[in-house]
Enzyme design. Sequence first.
Site, mmCIF file in Angstrom:
data_model
loop_
_atom_site.group_PDB
_atom_site.id
_atom_site.type_symbol
_atom_site.label_atom_id
_atom_site.label_comp_id
_atom_site.label_asym_id
_atom_site.label_seq_id
_atom_site.Cartn_x
_atom_site.Cartn_y
_atom_site.Cartn_z
ATOM 1 N N SER A 288 69.985 0.041 -15.244
ATOM 2 C CA SER A 288 71.201 0.306 -16.029
ATOM 3 C C SER A 288 71.733 1.714 -15.787
ATOM 4 O O SER A 288 70.965 2.657 -15.576
ATOM 5 C CB SER A 288 70.904 0.160 -17.525
ATOM 6 O OG SER A 288 70.312 -1.075 -17.795
ATOM 7 N N GLU B 298 61.203 -10.248 -15.072
ATOM 8 C CA GLU B 298 61.338 -9.489 -16.315
ATOM 9 C C GLU B 298 61.637 -10.436 -17.483
ATOM 10 O O GLU B 298 61.026 -10.329 -18.549
ATOM 11 C CB GLU B 298 62.460 -8.445 -16.183
ATOM 12 C CG GLU B 298 62.616 -7.624 -17.463
ATOM 13 C CD GLU B 298 63.717 -6.561 -17.379
ATOM 14 O OE1 GLU B 298 64.489 -6.566 -16.403
ATOM 15 O OE2 GLU B 298 63.786 -5.740 -18.306
ATOM 16 N N GLN C 163 61.824 1.232 -14.655
ATOM 17 C CA GLN C 163 62.890 0.431 -14.055
ATOM 18 C C GLN C 163 64.228 1.169 -14.110
ATOM 19 O O GLN C 163 64.743 1.414 -15.203
ATOM 20 C CB GLN C 163 63.012 -0.886 -14.830
ATOM 21 C CG GLN C 163 64.116 -1.798 -14.351
ATOM 22 C CD GLN C 163 64.284 -3.018 -15.243
ATOM 23 O OE1 GLN C 163 64.035 -2.933 -16.448
ATOM 24 N NE2 GLN C 163 64.682 -4.121 -14.678
ATOM 25 N N GLY C 164 64.791 1.479 -12.956
ATOM 26 C CA GLY C 164 66.080 2.174 -12.903
ATOM 27 C C GLY C 164 67.202 1.245 -12.505
ATOM 28 O O GLY C 164 67.652 1.267 -11.356
HETATM 29 C C1 LIG Z 1 64.591 -2.311 -25.603
HETATM 30 C C2 LIG Z 1 65.401 -2.097 -24.353
HETATM 31 C C3 LIG Z 1 64.779 -1.657 -23.190
HETATM 32 C C4 LIG Z 1 65.526 -1.427 -22.026
HETATM 33 N N1 LIG Z 1 64.881 -0.942 -20.910
HETATM 34 C C5 LIG Z 1 65.576 -0.723 -19.767
HETATM 35 C C6 LIG Z 1 64.924 -0.187 -18.605
HETATM 36 O O1 LIG Z 1 63.716 0.100 -18.623
HETATM 37 N N2 LIG Z 1 65.643 0.012 -17.485
HETATM 38 C C7 LIG Z 1 66.970 -0.289 -17.421
HETATM 39 O O2 LIG Z 1 67.574 -0.113 -16.345
HETATM 40 N N3 LIG Z 1 67.647 -0.755 -18.517
HETATM 41 C C8 LIG Z 1 66.978 -0.968 -19.692
HETATM 42 N N4 LIG Z 1 67.623 -1.437 -20.817
HETATM 43 C C9 LIG Z 1 69.094 -1.598 -20.770
HETATM 44 C C10 LIG Z 1 69.547 -3.050 -20.782
HETATM 45 O O3 LIG Z 1 69.289 -3.689 -19.558
HETATM 46 C C11 LIG Z 1 71.058 -3.040 -21.110
HETATM 47 O O4 LIG Z 1 71.196 -2.498 -22.407
HETATM 48 C C12 LIG Z 1 71.657 -4.425 -21.079
HETATM 49 O O5 LIG Z 1 71.683 -4.929 -19.766
HETATM 50 C C13 LIG Z 1 73.095 -4.447 -21.656
HETATM 51 O O6 LIG Z 1 73.884 -3.471 -21.081
HETATM 52 P P1 LIG Z 1 74.733 -2.448 -21.987
HETATM 53 O O7 LIG Z 1 73.804 -1.841 -22.986
HETATM 54 O O8 LIG Z 1 75.463 -1.523 -21.068
HETATM 55 O O9 LIG Z 1 75.763 -3.337 -22.797
HETATM 56 P P2 LIG Z 1 77.179 -3.872 -22.302
HETATM 57 O O10 LIG Z 1 77.043 -4.446 -20.940
HETATM 58 O O11 LIG Z 1 78.185 -2.778 -22.487
HETATM 59 O O12 LIG Z 1 77.452 -5.037 -23.319
HETATM 60 C C14 LIG Z 1 77.968 -4.796 -24.649
HETATM 61 C C15 LIG Z 1 78.160 -6.143 -25.331
HETATM 62 O O13 LIG Z 1 79.132 -6.926 -24.617
HETATM 63 C C16 LIG Z 1 78.599 -8.200 -24.261
HETATM 64 N N5 LIG Z 1 79.091 -8.603 -22.934
HETATM 65 C C17 LIG Z 1 79.202 -7.815 -21.828
HETATM 66 N N6 LIG Z 1 79.680 -8.526 -20.775
HETATM 67 C C18 LIG Z 1 79.859 -9.798 -21.230
HETATM 68 C C19 LIG Z 1 80.320 -11.006 -20.627
HETATM 69 N N7 LIG Z 1 80.664 -11.072 -19.340
HETATM 70 N N8 LIG Z 1 80.356 -12.134 -21.388
HETATM 71 C C20 LIG Z 1 80.011 -12.107 -22.706
HETATM 72 N N9 LIG Z 1 79.573 -10.980 -23.333
HETATM 73 C C21 LIG Z 1 79.486 -9.851 -22.612
HETATM 74 C C22 LIG Z 1 77.088 -7.986 -24.217
HETATM 75 O O14 LIG Z 1 76.393 -9.202 -24.434
HETATM 76 C C23 LIG Z 1 76.880 -6.996 -25.350
HETATM 77 O O15 LIG Z 1 76.794 -7.676 -26.591
HETATM 78 C C24 LIG Z 1 66.923 -1.656 -22.009
HETATM 79 C C25 LIG Z 1 67.558 -2.104 -23.195
HETATM 80 C C26 LIG Z 1 66.822 -2.305 -24.354
HETATM 81 C C27 LIG Z 1 67.524 -2.744 -25.604
#
Ligand SMILES: Cc1cc2nc3c(=O)[nH]c(=O)nc-3n(C[C@H](O)[C@H](O)[C@H](O)COP(=O)(O)OP(=O)(O)OC[C@H]3O[C@@H](n4cnc5c(N)ncnc54)[C@H](O)[C@@H]3O)c2cc1C
Length: 400
Positions: free
Chosen positions: A134, A249, A131-132
């Site tokens: 993030s 998902e 899945q691409g």
């Molecule tokens: C085990 C695992 C597997 C994954 N696999 C994939 C994958 O296969 N493909 C893929 O594309 N991605 C994948 N991801 C990525 C995942 O989708 C992102 O980590 C997730 O969407 C959060 O984005 P971020 O890490 O950039 O955090 P950020 O968006 O930077 O968030 C940081 C913190 O701020 C909080 N926050 C942000 N915006 C708000 C808001 N508006 N209101 C309140 N709180 C907020 C969040 O809740 C979090 O606590 C995976 C992540 C994990 C942990």
Amino acid sequence: MSDLETFRAETAAWLEANAPQSIRGLPTSELTGTWGGKKETYANPDHKRWLDVAAEKGFTAPTWPVEYGGGGLSDAEAKVLGQEMARLKLPPPLIGFGLTMIGPTLLRFGTEEQKREHLPKITRGEIRWCQGYSEPGSGSDLASLQTRALRDGDHFVISGQKVWTSYADYADWIFALVRTNPKAKKQEGITFILIDMESPGVSVKPILLISGKSPFCETYFDEVRVPVANVIGQIDSGWTVAKALLGHERGMIADTFGGGGDKRGERSRFAVLAERYVGLDDQGRIADPLLRHEAVQNEMDAKAFGLTLQRTRDAARAGHQPGPETSMFKIYGTEINMRRHEIFVRMMGPQATGWDGPGYGEDETDLTKAWLRTRGNSIEGGTSEIQLNIIAKRALGLPD
Ligand SMILES: Cc1cc2nc3c(=O)[nH]c(=O)nc-3n(C[C@H](O)[C@H](O)[C@H](O)COP(=O)(O)OP(=O)(O)OC[C@H]3O[C@@H](n4cnc5c(N)ncnc54)[C@H](O)[C@@H]3O)c2cc1C
């Protein structure tokens, strides 16, 4: 005999005759399950045999239509198949994002040609998907994504970077979100596209975590030429497809991690751990009343949650597409799972503090690692905070 009873008898006989003995009763998890794809290695050749016979019968995707490699089973028949597999303690013949994410999305949004091209390869375990979504600057605010796709005749030329791409290093194809119109409002210029990972310009770099291994990768696209025919849905309207896939998902995450506890009819893990580490009282109950209370509560929550998921699945098959309830399920299911693992490690006490080396069994270090893995549950598939925002807006109608 009713039709369903006949189906049960035939299915039980078929499983008995075709499911290899050596895979029965083996524990199955994200790490040990069969994901398929060109890079899959089968430590036990019976896993491959089980995949092949199940795929031939349509049992890797029991409810998908037969013409796309599914079993064409009704919901009731699929339930019976699940029960009969549980009775023999069989692991699923195939797991992965093909079956749980891109497959259901193609069934809903794909053209006939796209379905015929991709779905049978998923059900036979020939192609593994990742899945691409993030990107380094776009996680929760996914619609801000920057990977760009420029039109060049009947191709798009794609450049940019994805991150946290789980198992990209094992995947054959990726479903990705790309920006096709930088001038439009951010949700409106996004396209959902399928990319062959062997295309020139695709590169994958695994991300090492503190444990020394990790499912995560960075995935780079350097002027990758992708046919326009690989777009799912309409160009610039990929956000609708992306959100539908996220619904699948989140449902899958809720189901995998929280849905009903043990499905294979084995003794509760709590009971096994309690007997080994905590001790039982003279009535055979967990001796520590606090741990007993928490374990029982967790089992009951998981059971009730499993039934709720089943009800929603039945409603979905009857035509009700799940909405914000998938966000509720994602939060609740992952919280049950995280709580369950907290109780496991508390039961294990000091035996849960090992990583490797003498003094700790492999089953113990595996459980410690599984506990650490649960910390990602509240992040993957959209964080819990983001799910709460969705519930506030879309389910409760609260203002921004
Ligand atoms: C085990 C695992 C597997 C994954 N696999 C994939 C994958 O296969 N493909 C893929 O594309 N991605 C994948 N991801 C990525 C995942 O989708 C992102 O980590 C997730 O969407 C959060 O984005 P971020 O890490 O950039 O955090 P950020 O968006 O930077 O968030 C940081 C913190 O701020 C909080 N926050 C942000 N915006 C708000 C808001 N508006 N209101 C309140 N709180 C907020 C969040 O809740 C979090 O606590 C995976 C992540 C994990 C942990």
